[in-house]
Write a protein that holds these residues in place. Structure first.
Motif, PDB file in Angstrom:
ATOM      1  N   SER A  15       0.817  -1.212   0.000  1.00 45.58           N
ATOM      2  CA  SER A  15       0.000   0.000   0.000  1.00 45.58           C
ATOM      3  C   SER A  15       0.848   1.260   0.000  1.00 45.58           C
ATOM      4  O   SER A  15       0.358   2.344   0.295  1.00 45.58           O
ATOM      5  CB  SER A  15      -0.933  -0.004   1.219  1.00 45.58           C
ATOM      6  OG  SER A  15      -0.165  -0.148   2.389  1.00 45.58           O
ATOM      7  N   LEU A  16       2.134   1.114  -0.347  1.00 42.64           N
ATOM      8  CA  LEU A  16       3.025   2.280  -0.285  1.00 42.64           C
ATOM      9  C   LEU A  16       2.525   3.438  -1.138  1.00 42.64           C
ATOM     10  O   LEU A  16       2.473   4.583  -0.684  1.00 42.64           O
ATOM     11  CB  LEU A  16       4.415   1.875  -0.767  1.00 42.64           C
ATOM     12  CG  LEU A  16       5.365   1.327   0.299  1.00 42.64           C
ATOM     13  CD1 LEU A  16       6.582   0.695  -0.353  1.00 42.64           C
ATOM     14  CD2 LEU A  16       5.788   2.443   1.234  1.00 42.64           C
ATOM     15  N   GLU A  19      -0.769   5.010   0.208  1.00 44.58           N
ATOM     16  CA  GLU A  19      -0.594   5.786   1.441  1.00 44.58           C
ATOM     17  C   GLU A  19       0.190   7.073   1.181  1.00 44.58           C
ATOM     18  O   GLU A  19      -0.049   8.090   1.833  1.00 44.58           O
ATOM     19  CB  GLU A  19       0.080   4.924   2.514  1.00 44.58           C
ATOM     20  CG  GLU A  19      -0.872   3.846   3.033  1.00 44.58           C
ATOM     21  CD  GLU A  19      -0.304   2.986   4.148  1.00 44.58           C
ATOM     22  OE1 GLU A  19      -1.089   2.251   4.767  1.00 44.58           O
ATOM     23  OE2 GLU A  19       0.910   3.020   4.395  1.00 44.58           O
ATOM     24  N   ALA A  20       1.114   7.019   0.240  1.00 44.21           N
ATOM     25  CA  ALA A  20       1.835   8.246  -0.106  1.00 44.21           C
ATOM     26  C   ALA A  20       0.868   9.278  -0.693  1.00 44.21           C
ATOM     27  O   ALA A  20       0.964  10.479  -0.401  1.00 44.21           O
ATOM     28  CB  ALA A  20       2.958   7.945  -1.090  1.00 44.21           C
ATOM     29  N   ASP A  22      -2.296   9.556  -0.007  1.00 45.90           N
ATOM     30  CA  ASP A  22      -3.055  10.108   1.126  1.00 45.90           C
ATOM     31  C   ASP A  22      -2.307  11.278   1.757  1.00 45.90           C
ATOM     32  O   ASP A  22      -2.887  12.315   2.084  1.00 45.90           O
ATOM     33  CB  ASP A  22      -3.298   9.024   2.187  1.00 45.90           C
ATOM     34  CG  ASP A  22      -4.313   7.985   1.727  1.00 45.90           C
ATOM     35  OD1 ASP A  22      -5.081   8.280   0.798  1.00 45.90           O
ATOM     36  OD2 ASP A  22      -4.343   6.882   2.315  1.00 45.90           O
ATOM     37  N   SER A  23      -1.005  11.082   1.931  1.00 47.36           N
ATOM     38  CA  SER A  23      -0.200  12.136   2.552  1.00 47.36           C
ATOM     39  C   SER A  23      -0.161  13.385   1.673  1.00 47.36           C
ATOM     40  O   SER A  23      -0.246  14.519   2.168  1.00 47.36           O
ATOM     41  CB  SER A  23       1.214  11.611   2.814  1.00 47.36           C
ATOM     42  OG  SER A  23       2.034  12.619   3.346  1.00 47.36           O
ATOM     43  N   VAL A  26      -3.337  15.381   2.070  1.00 50.50           N
ATOM     44  CA  VAL A  26      -3.389  16.127   3.334  1.00 50.50           C
ATOM     45  C   VAL A  26      -2.516  17.379   3.241  1.00 50.50           C
ATOM     46  O   VAL A  26      -2.901  18.458   3.706  1.00 50.50           O
ATOM     47  CB  VAL A  26      -2.967  15.233   4.513  1.00 50.50           C
ATOM     48  CG1 VAL A  26      -2.848  16.053   5.796  1.00 50.50           C
ATOM     49  CG2 VAL A  26      -3.981  14.103   4.702  1.00 50.50           C
ATOM     50  N   ALA A  27      -1.345  17.249   2.608  1.00 46.83           N
ATOM     51  CA  ALA A  27      -0.497  18.435   2.417  1.00 46.83           C
ATOM     52  C   ALA A  27      -1.244  19.489   1.603  1.00 46.83           C
ATOM     53  O   ALA A  27      -1.122  20.694   1.856  1.00 46.83           O
ATOM     54  CB  ALA A  27       0.808  18.059   1.740  1.00 46.83           C
ATOM     55  N   ASP A 117       8.557   8.246  -0.498  1.00 52.09           N
ATOM     56  CA  ASP A 117       7.686   7.132  -0.105  1.00 52.09           C
ATOM     57  C   ASP A 117       8.496   5.912   0.327  1.00 52.09           C
ATOM     58  O   ASP A 117       9.693   5.911   0.333  1.00 52.09           O
ATOM     59  CB  ASP A 117       6.752   6.752  -1.260  1.00 52.09           C
ATOM     60  CG  ASP A 117       7.500   6.449  -2.544  1.00 52.09           C
ATOM     61  OD1 ASP A 117       8.744   6.462  -2.545  1.00 52.09           O
ATOM     62  OD2 ASP A 117       6.827   6.214  -3.561  1.00 52.09           O
TER      63      ASP A 117
END
Lengths: 117, 182
Positions: A15-16, A19-20, A22-23, A26-27, A117
């Motif tokens: 899921s790398l 999930e990256a 997702d980050s 958020v930024a 990542d």
């Protein structure tokens, strides 16, 4: 501040990649000036016509399609990584700018934060 | 390990010499040679570097199967020993597994959880794990255990379970953001 996400992982290696992303989103929510550089196997995240559901994942290109909605439109790819994989821009799902090594150096040097990542 | 641009690899020798004066016993062991070997960038005076830097660390690797968590701990120790400060350690991806209090490392391997907890207590570090990454890996604190009606909570109390916003906020607040990929 200027944030650069340096994405080098393939889209379905665990899921790398998801999930990256997702980050990154958020930024974007934090109103930072966010850009993304796809490099090495990370360029595969941009391919069109992914069917992540066949692997039990969300399709990574569909997740990336949300980036412009978060005003994250500075997307870059490494020219060498594309060439090594015999990819052309019309195979990618988002408009990107192609950078050579010098361009990537300039991009990275201009950042306040580089996330990888 | 990848540093932000202008990161630790560019620090001048003078920085380490200055900041290590107050802590000779700690820095003599832990001062990172990669930092102390560098000279100042051309045309830059040492003065602008002579301050305490605030770091945040992103740790992405699984403690049992990658070197990431161990490398991050060594870096954190070297950072503090050099007189700098760590604002927050954010465990993401498989790195969240470090907070699982059920892990039983072999006796002849280092106990990373124990070492992180001791180091964090000693220096009042904030240890955080990403809630979304933790939930899907079965790393739950008591609140999340109750919310999802699972059998047991397993987050060691020294870790806060937080949102991704804490990762971004730390990067905005710090001088340097360092990532330890899996």
């Amino acid at each position: 501040m200027r944030f650069l996400y340096l994405l080098r992982r393939p889209p379905y290696s665990g899921s790398l990649a998801a999930e990256a992303i997702d980050s990154i989103l958020v930024a974007g929510v934090f109103d930072q000036r966010v850009s993304v550089l796809f490099k090495d196997d990370g360029v595969l995240q941009l391919l069109k016509d992914q069917q992540g559901q066949l692997l039990g994942h969300r399709s990574v290109n569909k997740m990336l399609a949300a980036l412009p909605e978060y005003e994250i439109e500075e997307l870059f790819v490494c020219a060498r990584s594309l060439a090594e994989r015999a990819l052309s821009l019309d195979q990618l799902s988002l408009p990107v700018q192609v950078l050579d090594e010098v361009g990537q150096q300039t991009l990275i040097a201009a950042q306040n934060v580089v996330m990888n990542d | 390990m990848i540093a932000s641009p202008g990161g630790v690899a560019e620090w001048p020798k003078a920085l380490v010499l200055k900041t290590s004066e107050g802590r000779p016993s700690e820095s003599s062991n832990l001062s990172p040679s990669a930092i102390s070997m560098q000279s100042s960038p051309p045309g830059v005076s040492y003065d602008c570097y002579r301050r305490i830097m605030m770091f945040c660390l992103n740790v992405h690797g699984d403690p049992a199967s990658s070197q990431s968590v161990h490398s991050a701990l060594q870096f954190a120790k070297a950072t503090v020993a050099s007189g700098h400060e760590i604002y927050r350690v954010f465990f993401y991806h498989d790195g969240v597994r470090i907070a699982d209090c059920n892990q039983v490392p072999p006796q002849d391997e280092s106990n990373l959880l124990q070492q992180w907890i001791e180091f964090a207590e000693e220096h009042s570090l904030e240890l955080t794990v990403c809630i979304a990454a933790a939930l899907k890996r079965g790393v739950l604190n008591e609140d999340e255990r109750a919310r999802y009606e699972r059998v047991a909570a397993n987050v060691y109390p020294a870790f806060s379970v937080v949102g991704l916003g804490q990762q971004i906020e730390a990067a905005i607040s710090c001088d340097r953001t360092i990532t330890f990929p899996g």
